[in-house]
Scaffold this motif. Structure first.
Motif, mmCIF file in Angstrom:
data_model
loop_
_atom_site.group_PDB
_atom_site.id
_atom_site.type_symbol
_atom_site.label_atom_id
_atom_site.label_comp_id
_atom_site.label_asym_id
_atom_site.label_seq_id
_atom_site.Cartn_x
_atom_site.Cartn_y
_atom_site.Cartn_z
ATOM 1 N N VAL A 237 25.978 29.511 75.692
ATOM 2 C CA VAL A 237 26.479 30.703 75.010
ATOM 3 C C VAL A 237 27.973 30.771 75.287
ATOM 4 O O VAL A 237 28.407 30.571 76.432
ATOM 5 C CB VAL A 237 25.776 31.970 75.542
ATOM 6 C CG1 VAL A 237 26.414 33.225 74.978
ATOM 7 C CG2 VAL A 237 24.296 31.933 75.197
ATOM 8 N N THR A 238 28.765 31.044 74.238
ATOM 9 C CA THR A 238 30.228 31.034 74.412
ATOM 10 C C THR A 238 30.894 32.210 73.710
ATOM 11 O O THR A 238 30.426 32.677 72.672
ATOM 12 C CB THR A 238 30.823 29.713 73.890
ATOM 13 O OG1 THR A 238 32.233 29.684 74.174
ATOM 14 C CG2 THR A 238 30.632 29.543 72.385
ATOM 15 N N ASP A 239 32.007 32.656 74.313
ATOM 16 C CA ASP A 239 32.887 33.647 73.676
ATOM 17 C C ASP A 239 33.949 32.976 72.816
ATOM 18 O O ASP A 239 34.512 33.601 71.920
ATOM 19 C CB ASP A 239 33.668 34.428 74.755
ATOM 20 C CG ASP A 239 32.816 35.387 75.537
ATOM 21 O OD1 ASP A 239 32.012 36.110 74.929
ATOM 22 O OD2 ASP A 239 32.959 35.403 76.777
ATOM 23 N N GLU A 240 34.259 31.724 73.146
ATOM 24 C CA GLU A 240 35.424 31.052 72.547
ATOM 25 C C GLU A 240 34.990 30.239 71.332
ATOM 26 O O GLU A 240 34.847 29.012 71.388
ATOM 27 C CB GLU A 240 36.118 30.181 73.598
ATOM 28 C CG GLU A 240 36.710 30.981 74.745
ATOM 29 C CD GLU A 240 37.813 31.943 74.300
ATOM 30 O OE1 GLU A 240 38.421 31.708 73.245
ATOM 31 O OE2 GLU A 240 38.044 32.937 75.008
ATOM 32 N N LEU A 241 34.816 30.932 70.217
ATOM 33 C CA LEU A 241 34.212 30.298 69.048
ATOM 34 C C LEU A 241 35.150 29.295 68.375
ATOM 35 O O LEU A 241 34.688 28.466 67.593
ATOM 36 C CB LEU A 241 33.771 31.348 68.032
ATOM 37 C CG LEU A 241 32.901 32.519 68.534
ATOM 38 C CD1 LEU A 241 32.232 33.207 67.366
ATOM 39 C CD2 LEU A 241 31.888 32.098 69.563
ATOM 40 N N LYS A 242 36.429 29.369 68.675
ATOM 41 C CA LYS A 242 37.352 28.390 68.105
ATOM 42 C C LYS A 242 37.449 27.140 68.984
ATOM 43 O O LYS A 242 37.608 26.029 68.479
ATOM 44 C CB LYS A 242 38.754 28.995 67.950
ATOM 45 C CG LYS A 242 38.812 30.202 67.035
ATOM 46 C CD LYS A 242 38.611 29.818 65.584
ATOM 47 C CE LYS A 242 38.892 31.017 64.664
ATOM 48 N NZ LYS A 242 38.402 30.804 63.298
ATOM 49 N N ALA A 243 37.381 27.335 70.300
ATOM 50 C CA ALA A 243 37.532 26.201 71.218
ATOM 51 C C ALA A 243 36.204 25.479 71.451
ATOM 52 O O ALA A 243 36.135 24.251 71.424
ATOM 53 C CB ALA A 243 38.097 26.685 72.554
ATOM 54 N N VAL A 244 35.141 26.254 71.708
ATOM 55 C CA VAL A 244 33.809 25.674 71.923
ATOM 56 C C VAL A 244 33.077 25.811 70.596
ATOM 57 O O VAL A 244 32.270 26.702 70.391
ATOM 58 C CB VAL A 244 33.060 26.405 73.059
ATOM 59 C CG1 VAL A 244 31.745 25.720 73.366
ATOM 60 C CG2 VAL A 244 33.931 26.441 74.318
ATOM 61 N N ARG A 245 33.396 24.913 69.680
ATOM 62 C CA ARG A 245 32.959 25.113 68.312
ATOM 63 C C ARG A 245 31.506 24.713 68.120
ATOM 64 O O ARG A 245 30.948 23.922 68.872
ATOM 65 C CB ARG A 245 33.836 24.297 67.372
ATOM 66 C CG ARG A 245 35.302 24.708 67.389
ATOM 67 C CD ARG A 245 35.969 24.332 66.090
ATOM 68 N NE ARG A 245 35.587 22.987 65.661
ATOM 69 C CZ ARG A 245 36.261 21.877 65.985
ATOM 70 N NH1 ARG A 245 37.325 21.962 66.766
ATOM 71 N NH2 ARG A 245 35.870 20.713 65.543
ATOM 72 N N ALA A 246 30.933 25.291 67.058
ATOM 73 C CA ALA A 246 29.538 25.011 66.768
ATOM 74 C C ALA A 246 29.286 23.539 66.499
ATOM 75 O O ALA A 246 28.181 23.050 66.689
ATOM 76 C CB ALA A 246 29.096 25.847 65.566
ATOM 77 N N ASP A 247 30.327 22.816 66.066
ATOM 78 C CA ASP A 247 30.127 21.398 65.756
ATOM 79 C C ASP A 247 30.595 20.479 66.897
ATOM 80 O O ASP A 247 30.786 19.289 66.712
ATOM 81 C CB ASP A 247 30.840 21.023 64.454
ATOM 82 C CG ASP A 247 32.358 21.236 64.551
ATOM 83 O OD1 ASP A 247 32.825 21.756 65.577
ATOM 84 O OD2 ASP A 247 33.049 20.882 63.585
#
Ligand code: G3P
Ligand code: MG
Length: 258
Positions: A237-247
């Motif tokens: 689970v992550t807050d950093e949706l740009k850095a820890v991207r879904a892909d």
């Protein structure tokens, strides 16, 4: 190696809806998480007055709205009057505290998978587990994969199991206690969820040996995410949706997210 029977859910999950992209536990947050490419979102649910579940992390509205006081002292209509967006940024002024029903319906509409975290003090835990599980079963119906209910409250998870035994459950802990096997077995859990800094390769192997998935929160550093995936973690689970991207997984040539 990912075992899809053990973990049929998304592997990189947005925290509190849209992570740091928007105000936590709001509908705009859920939309921002989806727009960032996340097919799986975690959000927090607790009971307002009259037993209506709403999205809210804290027991009070103080931190994330312009109001003051306990969530349980207001009904859903009163909570709707509060501004749940302006604390985060001017562009979110007027965002409401959503009911769980409206958030779950939005997830269904957008085709999003949900990790529904049951938040409750002990006195309300059984009601929280029962009411949220019943609503989740109704709104998500035959969605595949089914939403995952998780909680630090074993009372809430036990109540959810009673009314909706087919909805998967995950036991949330900070650091796994010595008896995590017995606790998860009693609750019929599919997964154990713990802080990422409590994860070791040995823990992952033991949890997998027990037939469970292991989810780590809250992983905001992409390097740490890759270490955990290389060790064999099932999900983060992550807050950093740009850095820890879904892909991220596909980018590193590992198995793609669901
Ligand atoms: O479910 C993982 C995580 O959300 C648990 O911590 O406090 O952010 O709800 P918290
Ligand atoms: Mg949470």
């Amino acid at each position: 190696m990912l075992n899809k029977t053990r973990w049929p859910f998304p592997r990189i999950i947005a925290h509190r809806g849209g992570g740091t992209l928007g105000p936590e536990n709001t509908l705009v947050g859920l939309r921002l998480g989806a727009a960032a490419g996340f097919g799986g979102l975690e959000f927090d649910v607790r009971l307002a007055r009259h037993g209506v579940p709403v999205l809210m992390h804290d027991a009070t509205v103080d931190r994330t709205t312009d109001g003051r006081g306990a969530v349980v002292d207001r009904d859903a209509a009163e909570l709707r009057q509060l501004d749940a967006g302006s604390w985060f940024g001017n562009e979110f002024v007027g965002e409401h505290v959503p009911t769980f029903d409206s958030a779950a319906t939005l997830c269904r509409t957008l085709g999003l998978w949900a990790n529904i975290e049951l938040k409750a003090e002990e006195a309300a835990a059984a009601d929280t587990g029962r009411i949220v599980a019943q609503q989740a079963a109704r709104v998500f119906g035959d969605a595949s994969p089914a939403p995952l209910l998780s909680s630090f409250s074993e009372t809430a998870l036990a109540a959810a199991k009673d009314v909706a035994p087919d909805l998967p459950r995950g036991l949330l802990v900070e650091t796994p206690p010595a008896d995590w096997r017995a606790r998860t077995q009693t609750l019929g859990c599919r997964s154990l969820h713990c802080r990422h800094d409590a994860v070791t390769p040995e823990l992952i192997a033991a949890v997998h040996d027990a037939g469970l998935g292991l989810l780590a929160y809250t992983v905001n550093d992409p390097g740490r995410a890759m270490v955990l995936f290389e060790w064999g973690i099932d999900a983060i689970v992550t807050d950093e949706l740009k850095a820890v991207r879904a892909d991220l997984l596909a980018q590193y040539g590992l198995e793609p997210p669901v």
